[in-house]
Scaffold this motif. Structure first.
Motif, PDB file in Angstrom:
ATOM      1  N   TYR A  55       0.824  -1.201   0.000  1.00 22.05           N
ATOM      2  CA  TYR A  55       0.000   0.000   0.000  1.00 22.05           C
ATOM      3  C   TYR A  55       0.861   1.255   0.000  1.00 22.05           C
ATOM      4  N   GLU A  60      -3.076   2.891   2.708  1.00 24.99           N
ATOM      5  CA  GLU A  60      -3.108   2.605   4.154  1.00 24.99           C
ATOM      6  C   GLU A  60      -4.303   3.288   4.812  1.00 24.99           C
ATOM      7  N   ARG A 142       5.063   6.397  11.018  1.00 26.11           N
ATOM      8  CA  ARG A 142       4.409   5.274  10.360  1.00 26.11           C
ATOM      9  C   ARG A 142       5.360   4.692   9.318  1.00 26.11           C
ATOM     10  N   TYR A 144       5.979   2.673   5.818  1.00 24.28           N
ATOM     11  CA  TYR A 144       5.284   2.377   4.566  1.00 24.28           C
ATOM     12  C   TYR A 144       6.222   1.688   3.626  1.00 24.28           C
TER      13      TYR A 144
END
Length: 144
Positions: A55, A60, A142, A144
């Protein structure tokens, strides 16, 4: 037999992408930020054509919002480029629904890729027009 299985899996993947593209405004019109003549067919994913590369930032957030367009998802700036997802997808007022009659405005960007690609404001993103997404990247804690 193997060909039949491959064909069935391939068709189900195409169906899933189409279904998700129908769940966002202008889902079939999001352009490749590096080549505007191409449509980014897997809007929530790192790769232009398939969802096997993971993603992107919008993907996300779309997943966290039950894979449905909502006012909350619309108001987010998933790719942190200063434009809300709604602005980029042509729904700046966050009134579009997949079943309604509201026609969205034109797409102005990609909600999962910070634009303009390569600008200082987008330096956090591990995406380039020559190499696509390179591995994972972090932004505001976060992965990714």
């Amino acid at each position: 037999m193997l060909r039949v299985v491959f064909l069935m899996v391939s068709l189900s993947m195409v169906y899933c992408h189409k279904r998700y593209m129908d769940q966002i405004p202008n889902g079939h019109k999001v352009k490749n930020p590096c080549k505007s003549s191409e449509i980014w067919q897997a809007v929530g994913h790192n790769d232009i054509l398939d969802g096997h590369t993971g993603y992107n930032l919008f993907g996300e957030d779309f997943k966290r919002h039950n894979k449905e367009w909502s006012r909350d998802l619309c108001m987010l700036d998933s790719d942190k480029d200063g434009n809300t997802n709604g602005e980029e997808l042509g729904d700046p007022s966050c009134i579009w629904t997949s079943t309604g009659n509201h026609n969205p405005q034109a797409v102005t960007g990609h909600p999962g890729i910070c634009e303009p690609v390569g600008s200082p404001a987008c330096s956090f993103q591990a995406f380039s027009c020559s190499g696509g997404f390179a591995g994972s990247h972090k932004h505001k804690g976060r992965d990714y």
